[in-house]
Scaffold this motif. Structure first.
Motif, PDB file in Angstrom:
ATOM      1  N   SER A  89       0.829  -1.201   0.000  1.00  0.00           N
ATOM      2  CA  SER A  89       0.000   0.000   0.000  1.00  0.00           C
ATOM      3  C   SER A  89       0.870   1.260   0.000  1.00  0.00           C
ATOM      4  CB  SER A  89      -0.965  -0.009   1.186  1.00  0.00           C
ATOM      5  OG  SER A  89      -0.265   0.252   2.358  1.00  0.00           O
ATOM      6  N   ILE A  90       2.001   1.215   0.699  1.00  0.00           N
ATOM      7  CA  ILE A  90       2.899   2.372   0.680  1.00  0.00           C
ATOM      8  C   ILE A  90       3.409   2.597  -0.737  1.00  0.00           C
ATOM      9  CG2 ILE A  90       5.143   3.235   1.443  1.00  0.00           C
ATOM     10  CD1 ILE A  90       4.663   1.857   4.107  1.00  0.00           C
ATOM     11  N   VAL A  91       3.873   1.504  -1.379  1.00  0.00           N
ATOM     12  CA  VAL A  91       4.407   1.634  -2.737  1.00  0.00           C
ATOM     13  C   VAL A  91       3.321   2.136  -3.676  1.00  0.00           C
ATOM     14  CG1 VAL A  91       5.369   0.367  -4.690  1.00  0.00           C
ATOM     15  CG2 VAL A  91       6.170  -0.116  -2.393  1.00  0.00           C
ATOM     16  N   ALA A  92       2.129   1.514  -3.592  1.00  0.00           N
ATOM     17  CA  ALA A  92       1.053   1.891  -4.505  1.00  0.00           C
ATOM     18  C   ALA A  92       0.712   3.373  -4.346  1.00  0.00           C
ATOM     19  CB  ALA A  92      -0.183   1.028  -4.245  1.00  0.00           C
ATOM     20  N   ARG A  93       0.651   3.840  -3.093  1.00  0.00           N
ATOM     21  CA  ARG A  93       0.280   5.233  -2.852  1.00  0.00           C
ATOM     22  C   ARG A  93       1.344   6.163  -3.426  1.00  0.00           C
ATOM     23  NH1 ARG A  93      -0.953   4.726   2.453  1.00  0.00           N
ATOM     24  NH2 ARG A  93       1.010   5.664   3.107  1.00  0.00           N
ATOM     25  N   ARG A  94       2.589   5.857  -3.160  1.00  0.00           N
ATOM     26  CA  ARG A  94       3.669   6.731  -3.638  1.00  0.00           C
ATOM     27  C   ARG A  94       3.757   6.698  -5.160  1.00  0.00           C
ATOM     28  NH1 ARG A  94       5.764  10.623  -2.408  1.00  0.00           N
ATOM     29  NH2 ARG A  94       7.927  10.135  -2.874  1.00  0.00           N
ATOM     30  N   VAL A  95       3.596   5.504  -5.743  1.00  0.00           N
ATOM     31  CA  VAL A  95       3.646   5.397  -7.202  1.00  0.00           C
ATOM     32  C   VAL A  95       2.532   6.234  -7.814  1.00  0.00           C
ATOM     33  CG1 VAL A  95       3.187   3.805  -9.102  1.00  0.00           C
ATOM     34  CG2 VAL A  95       4.833   3.201  -7.350  1.00  0.00           C
ATOM     35  N   ASN A  96       1.386   6.188  -7.188  1.00  0.00           N
ATOM     36  CA  ASN A  96       0.246   6.970  -7.657  1.00  0.00           C
ATOM     37  C   ASN A  96       0.566   8.471  -7.617  1.00  0.00           C
ATOM     38  OD1 ASN A  96      -2.171   6.855  -8.805  1.00  0.00           O
ATOM     39  ND2 ASN A  96      -3.239   5.950  -7.053  1.00  0.00           N
ATOM     40  N   LEU A 148      17.578  -2.888  -1.472  1.00  0.00           N
ATOM     41  CA  LEU A 148      16.205  -3.284  -1.776  1.00  0.00           C
ATOM     42  C   LEU A 148      15.214  -2.624  -0.842  1.00  0.00           C
ATOM     43  CD1 LEU A 148      16.703  -7.065  -2.486  1.00  0.00           C
ATOM     44  CD2 LEU A 148      16.708  -5.174  -4.082  1.00  0.00           C
ATOM     45  N   SER A 149      15.299  -1.313  -0.728  1.00  0.00           N
ATOM     46  CA  SER A 149      14.396  -0.614   0.168  1.00  0.00           C
ATOM     47  C   SER A 149      13.055  -0.391  -0.505  1.00  0.00           C
ATOM     48  CB  SER A 149      14.995   0.738   0.529  1.00  0.00           C
ATOM     49  OG  SER A 149      15.029   1.546  -0.620  1.00  0.00           O
ATOM     50  N   THR A 150      12.117   0.047   0.315  1.00  0.00           N
ATOM     51  CA  THR A 150      10.805   0.396  -0.227  1.00  0.00           C
ATOM     52  C   THR A 150      10.961   1.486  -1.283  1.00  0.00           C
ATOM     53  OG1 THR A 150      10.047  -0.015   1.994  1.00  0.00           O
ATOM     54  CG2 THR A 150       8.479   0.964   0.487  1.00  0.00           C
ATOM     55  N   ALA A 151      11.865   2.428  -1.014  1.00  0.00           N
ATOM     56  CA  ALA A 151      12.067   3.519  -1.967  1.00  0.00           C
ATOM     57  C   ALA A 151      12.503   2.976  -3.320  1.00  0.00           C
ATOM     58  CB  ALA A 151      13.109   4.492  -1.424  1.00  0.00           C
ATOM     59  N   GLU A 152      13.357   1.940  -3.316  1.00  0.00           N
ATOM     60  CA  GLU A 152      13.790   1.374  -4.592  1.00  0.00           C
ATOM     61  C   GLU A 152      12.653   0.649  -5.287  1.00  0.00           C
ATOM     62  OE1 GLU A 152      18.109  -0.270  -4.726  1.00  0.00           O
ATOM     63  OE2 GLU A 152      17.542  -0.077  -2.613  1.00  0.00           O
ATOM     64  N   ALA A 153      11.809  -0.014  -4.507  1.00  0.00           N
ATOM     65  CA  ALA A 153      10.656  -0.682  -5.112  1.00  0.00           C
ATOM     66  C   ALA A 153       9.786   0.354  -5.810  1.00  0.00           C
ATOM     67  CB  ALA A 153       9.853  -1.416  -4.049  1.00  0.00           C
ATOM     68  N   SER A 180      10.775   3.134  -7.071  1.00  0.00           N
ATOM     69  CA  SER A 180      11.415   3.609  -8.287  1.00  0.00           C
ATOM     70  C   SER A 180      11.362   2.565  -9.399  1.00  0.00           C
ATOM     71  CB  SER A 180      12.845   4.070  -7.972  1.00  0.00           C
ATOM     72  OG  SER A 180      13.773   3.242  -8.588  1.00  0.00           O
ATOM     73  N   VAL A 181      11.464   1.266  -9.033  1.00  0.00           N
ATOM     74  CA  VAL A 181      11.350   0.214 -10.047  1.00  0.00           C
ATOM     75  C   VAL A 181       9.972   0.275 -10.706  1.00  0.00           C
ATOM     76  CG1 VAL A 181      11.098  -2.273 -10.354  1.00  0.00           C
ATOM     77  CG2 VAL A 181      13.035  -1.371  -9.072  1.00  0.00           C
ATOM     78  N   VAL A 182       8.944   0.421  -9.891  1.00  0.00           N
ATOM     79  CA  VAL A 182       7.582   0.436 -10.448  1.00  0.00           C
ATOM     80  C   VAL A 182       7.366   1.699 -11.283  1.00  0.00           C
ATOM     81  CG1 VAL A 182       5.147   0.469  -9.880  1.00  0.00           C
ATOM     82  CG2 VAL A 182       6.692  -0.979  -8.589  1.00  0.00           C
ATOM     83  N   THR A 183       7.861   2.827 -10.795  1.00  0.00           N
ATOM     84  CA  THR A 183       7.689   4.066 -11.564  1.00  0.00           C
ATOM     85  C   THR A 183       8.391   3.966 -12.916  1.00  0.00           C
ATOM     86  OG1 THR A 183       7.910   5.106  -9.420  1.00  0.00           O
ATOM     87  CG2 THR A 183       7.702   6.560 -11.302  1.00  0.00           C
TER      88      THR A 183
END
Lengths: 365, 741
Positions: free
Chosen positions: A237-244, A291-296, A298-301
């Motif tokens: 959910s953190i990744v999805a929110r930030r990617v959004n 492999l931090s959340t921040a990198e995840a 950036s990978v998705v973005t």
């Protein structure tokens, strides 16, 4: 939560954005406050962890995680020991630091950003050279650093990325932290810290090759390590929110199917990071990469950008595969082993991951 | 609540002592223990009754023995089924232990008053370890809620355990009495236990004791205090209880096992911490942090006195923030983590292991009765008709017979425990279903049994736990797996497999990974013979193979000569068993070998060996191998590397060269082209390569080499047979094959 948009700032400070909450807390707070603290330790913890006050004001949670960690942080600052927040990128170190400073001192702006080029002036004081030449050393010619200001006013100073500073600059903090004074030999005077002064530093504990703290400085700090998100769902959910958020800013549409791919990226990251598959049945080697959340994120973005500009606009395994490979394999030999082990022992056996497996095999060659 | 404590604590000396005082305690609560000793000194009872199995009364006398050092436990087991057992652990900080010690020290009669272990064990048909009901956490939770605490543990710690003065028992009894009025006890077992406690209490009063101290869990206190209900009701509850033949003894215990919630009462999360609270007189926090610092220093982690000061301040500030009277375990742990360990979980875990839980090990005098493991071993041997005798006796077992198989299992299990009762002799038959053993029982095995008793109560569980005790590296784990399969220790197999997986994942050394494959593959096959389920093992072996394949190319790059020899041996080992694993794995393996061949800076030995293996496996045909051989031996490379290549390529059998002139020609040309001085350098490798062959092979090869120059290309022609000469042989073979020709 109801942040009041402060004028049209791109990013208001914590104390501006949550001014109403801080005010309500100060009004409701009847506990003892350390010298120059705007709130009691209890109220500071409530401000960060969220809660409902007696008068019904809802305080939004600023930090999602273990309340005990925040309690340690606040207790540390109350004992006049400096606080060192450690953690991999994306664990909200700076965020916690900003909110602690805002809640305790009402300002989060007494900030020194640590870089390889940070000079001692940024930590101690500098000079207005025009005046220095014209008048000679004088109090007017002195340019105080944020830390000096914090000492004079009894507030919290922040140092970001402490370990990125050169070691000699770091060590300039030792006198400040142990003696609570900052001598100014040019004026034959010194600045003595007022009660309420303290320092919050943040540093990245997996980033090697930076300037490790000297033992002398290290023991002036209490250390709190902020952990990565505890559960996969939380992290997704953190990744999805930030990617959004990022996608909107970059005008990248986030398709409906993206959440599955995000979940996969987060799963891969979590499994490799913890060295254990999510079902707990297979142990894995961990790569040297963070492999931090921040990198995840950036990978998705990146994957979104790939699919939007070069693909069909739907986030597909092939869009993220190259990004994942780049994030995982930072050491070409040992990480490559880790990655191919993971591919062959875990990814290959997952039926629904067949497309992802193929995409990874393609980019791995 | 604290005020109430002080009021009741003032039991003036003028008042007559009541005939019975009930001390409701918390099992393993240091505050309870401390308060109890003070209260016993003040009350001076002439009889002490303690919650514990009534049939363990005989064991109380040992408490006076200085050699019985806690942590220890009373162990009760069913004579016919040692696995059915109950433990009642005692630490020095257990109020029950302190009560027994007090009684021993003052020459006062002491008895256990709970239901006998015999009826506890008799009531259970299954062999699962018993859980004796602990003090109700929910009851404490209610009291804590009234006092305004979120965490019942924290309330109890603040209210009872961290107190160093006063007599909390009367107000506690009242509080629990009110709680029990609100929530009547309905559990039959608890009611029966309390009935039995009252029965023992009445009996003590009848014997004429004037001041009886009753030490029991706080929840039971109200049931025993004040005027007791009529005895007839209790007797009715207690009639017809099941009863099993039970044996009891003292066994050594450890703080680690106290920390696990097993057996008696609640497990204690932090025995080391409570032990410290109990034994330190003043400044418990500073002393504790100093102790922690000592452990860190012993592990080469620098910690100064200033650290201890700061940790103390942080702990105290945290306690103040949380509104606690003094820092408890969580405050101290957090301060340790943040200040002394620099936030490192790894270091904090060390502290938890060595100090918070602690590594104390109890001691038991030699004279206490026999351990159940011994009883189980003798009973099993008797059942299987294996005589325990000091005279050597040889037996041959047919593993297809259940009884013989069980004998083999037993012998292998005791061997795992270090009791070499049986020695495996070479079976005369080559089949896998026969085993020959030589049996001799040595007197010193008795000592080993006592040593092994810490692993478990039955031979099976002890052997399993012994295998699990030392799993430091991958090789040990695979050996343990083989042993577990052979000894039919099915319970530990999943754990071993799990550990195998972990070790394999964490194993950076590809040689060790490769080394672990052959035993696993064999164990899989062996397990099949013995009817064990080996599917999981098969999967695990496949996973290890995948890991080894992934790491092989990198591992082979640029290694030194001696390591290359190790790797070659390991690779050969896997090659031998790869066929057992299935065709798909063969492909993976050959793929990995191919990838390794392409690696830069591959030692000659390995390059040659891999080429040979791939040639043998049919991945390369003879022309491809010839190309590679020729490339390796062409003038660009270092002669020593080339010699290694030839050594690796030729290792094993000479037949390849004898039958392939192409390869032989290349090698011959190369050997002739070596300069005189270099030849001396490469000679040892060549000697190793050729020297391992049989004289006949060498002779044949020499003949072929001679023929090379003279008559090329005739060599692979079939030789003319003297048909008359071979006819009888062919007839015999045909007869053997059942006339298939």
């Amino acid at each position: 939560m109801s942040p009041e948009p402060t004028q049209e700032l791109l990013r208001p400070h914590a104390e501006q954005r949550f001014a109403a909450e801080l005010e309500a807390l100060a009004a409701a707070d009847d506990r003892e406050r350390p010298a120059n603290w705007l709130l009691s330790p209890w109220a500071v913890v409530t401000y960060l962890m969220g809660g409902t006050l007696k008068d019904g004001t809802v305080i939004s949670p600023k930090y999602v995680g273990n309340a005990r960690l925040i309690e340690i942080c606040v207790a540390t600052l109350a004992t006049d020991r400096a606080l060192l927040l450690l953690g991999v990128p994306g664990t909200a170190k700076s965020w916690v630091s900003e909110h602690l400073a805002a809640a305790i001192s009402g300002t989060s702006t007494l900030l020194v950003q640590g870089t390889a080029g940070t000079a001692e002036e940024a930590v101690r004081y500098g000079w207005n050279y025009a005046r220095l030449l014209a008048e000679g050393p004088s109090a007017q010619a002195l340019v105080a650093s944020p830390i000096m200001v914090a000492m004079q006013t009894g507030r919290i100073a922040r140092v970001e990325e402490l370990t990125r500073m050169p070691s000699d600059v770091q060590d300039a903090l030792i006198t400040v932290l142990s003696e609570k004074t900052l001598p100014v030999p040019e004026l034959a005077t010194e600045v003595q810290a007022r009660g309420g002064f303290n320092l919050i530093a943040t540093a990245n504990d997996r980033d090697r090759g930076v300037n490790d703290l000297s033992a002398a400085l290290r023991r002036r700090f209490n250390t709190v390590v902020l952990p990565l998100p505890a559960s996969a769902e939380e992290e997704v959910s953190i990744v999805a929110r930030r990617v959004n958020d990022l996608g909107t800013a970059l005008h990248l549409p986030v398709g409906d199917g993206a959440i599955d791919e995000i979940r996969r990226v987060v799963t891969v990251f979590r499994e490799l990071r913890s060295g254990l598959t999510e079902d707990g049945r297979t142990t894995l080697k961990s790569p040297s990469a963070t492999l931090s959340t921040a990198e995840a994120i950036s990978v998705v973005t990146n994957g979104l950008a790939m699919s939007a500009h070069f693909g069909d606009g739907i986030l597909r395994p092939s869009d993220v595969a190259a990004g994942i490979l780049g994030a995982v394999v930072s050491d070409p030999v040992s990480d490559q082993i880790v990655w191919s082990e993971y591919l062959e022992t875990v990814v290959r056996d997952r039926k629904s991951w067949a497309e992802f497996y193929r995409a990874c095999r393609e980019v791995s060659r | 609540m604290t005020q109430a404590v002080h009021v009741v604590a003032e039991l003036g000396p003028g008042q007559p002592a009541p005939p019975v005082r009930v001390f409701g305690v918390r099992h393993h609560g240091p505050g309870s223990a401390r308060a109890l000793v003070r209260a016993l000194d003040a009350y001076a009872p002439d009889c002490v009754l303690v919650e514990g199995p009534a049939d363990a009364d005989d064991l109380i006398e040992w408490v006076a023995d200085e050699q019985l050092v806690p942590p220890v436990a009373i162990l009760a087991w069913r004579a016919d089924e040692p696995l059915a057992s109950v433990f009642w652990p005692f630490a020095i900080l257990s109020p029950e232990w302190q009560a027994l010690r007090w009684a021993a020290g003052h020459g006062v009669e002491a008895h256990f008053m709970d239901l006998p272990a015999a009826s506890l064990l008799g009531a259970r048909e299954d062999a699962t370890p018993a859980q004796v009901a602990p003090v109700r956490v929910d009851a404490i939770g209610q009291l804590a809620e009234i006092a305004g605490y979120d965490d019942p543990e924290a309330w109890w710690e603040d209210g009872i355990e961290l107190r160093s003065s006063g007599d909390p028992f009367e107000p506690l009894n009242e509080a629990f009495a009110m709680l029990r009025e609100a929530n009547p006890e309905e559990d039959d077992e608890t009611l029966r236990r309390e009935a039995h406690m009252r029965k023992v209490l009445r009996a003590a009063a009848r014997r004429g004791h004037e001041r009886i101290a009753v030490v029991c869990g706080a929840w039971h206190a109200p049931a025993l205090a004040g005027k007791l209900p009529p005895a007839s009701a209790d007797n009715a509850l207690l009639t017809g209880l099941p009863k099993a033949r039970t044996e009891l003894t003292w066994v050594p215990w450890t703080h680690q096992r106290l920390a696990q919630a097993t057996g008696y009462g609640a497990g204690v999360r932090a025995p080391g911490w409570y032990h410290h609270l109990f034994t330190s007189d003043d400044q418990p926090i500073v002393r504790w942090l100093t102790k922690v610092a000592g452990v860190l220093r012993a592990n080469d982690l620098p910690v100064s006195s200033a650290h201890i000061i700061e940790a103390t301040r942080l702990a105290e500030t945290l306690a103040t923030m949380r509104g606690r009277p003094m820092p408890g375990l969580s405050e101290v742990t957090e301060a340790t983590w943040s200040v002394l360990c620099d936030g490192s979980d790894l270091v904090a875990d060390l502290v938890t292991r060595e100090v918070v839980v602690g590594q104390a090990l109890g001691e038991v005098p030699d004279a206490v009765p026999m351990v159940p493991l011994d009883a189980d071993l003798r009973a099993t041997a008797k059942r299987l008709r294996l005589q325990i005798s000091a005279v050597q006796k040889d037996i041959v077992l047919d593993l297809r017979k259940p009884n013989d198989l069980a004998k083999s299992h037993l012998l292998r299990r005791v061997a795992i425990l270090g009791i070499e009762w049986g020695t495996l002799l070479d079976a005369t038959s080559t089949g896998t279903f026969k085993e020959a053993w030589g049996l001799v029982w040595q007197p010193e095995f008795a000592v080993r049994i006592v040593e092994a008793a810490k692993f478990g109560n039955t031979v099976e569980s002890a052997a399993g736990n012994a295998l699990l005790a030392d799993l430091t590296n991958l090789a040990v784990v695979t050996t343990a797996l083989e042993a577990a399969l052979a000894a039919d220790l099915g319970d530990v197999l999943p754990i071993l497999l799990r550990t195998l997986d972990e070790r394999a994942a964490g194993e950076p050394d590809v040689t060790r990974l490769l080394d672990s494959i052959p035993p696993s593959a064999r164990a899989q096959r062996y397990g099949d013979v013995r009817g064990t389920d080996t599917a999981a093992l098969g999967g695990m072996t496949a996973a290890i193979l995948a890991r080894a394949c992934a790491g092989l190319p990198a591992a082979c790059s640029g290694v030194a000569d001696d390591l290359a020899g190790e790797l070659q041996r390991a690779i050969d080992g896997v090659q031998e068993v790869i066929g057992l694993l299935g065709a798909e794995f063969v492909d993976d393996w050959h793929g990995a070998l191919l990838a390794t061949l392409a690696v830069h800076a591959l030692p000659g030995l390995l390059a040659g060996r891999l080429t040979r293996l791939l040639l043998d496996a049919g991945v390369f045909d003879s022309t491809q191998a010839g190309d590679r051989l020729s490339r390796a031996l062409s003038s660009g490379a270092d002669p020593a590397w080339q010699a290694g290549w030839v050594e690796g390529f030729l290792a094993g059998s000479a037949l390849l060269l004898i039958h392939d002139d192409l390869l032989l020609g290349i090698i011959d040309a190369w050997a002739r082209g070596i300069a005189a001085r270099t030849f001396v350098d490469v000679l040892p490798a060549l000697r190793r390569g050729f020297g391992a062959w049989s004289p006949a092979e060498r002779r044949a090869l020499a003949a072929r080499v001679r023929a090379l120059g003279a008559a090329p290309a005739t060599t692979s022609q079939p030789t003319e047979f003297d048909w008359d000469f071979v006819q009888p042989v062919l007839a015999s073979v045909s007869a053997l094959l059942g006339g298939a020709r």
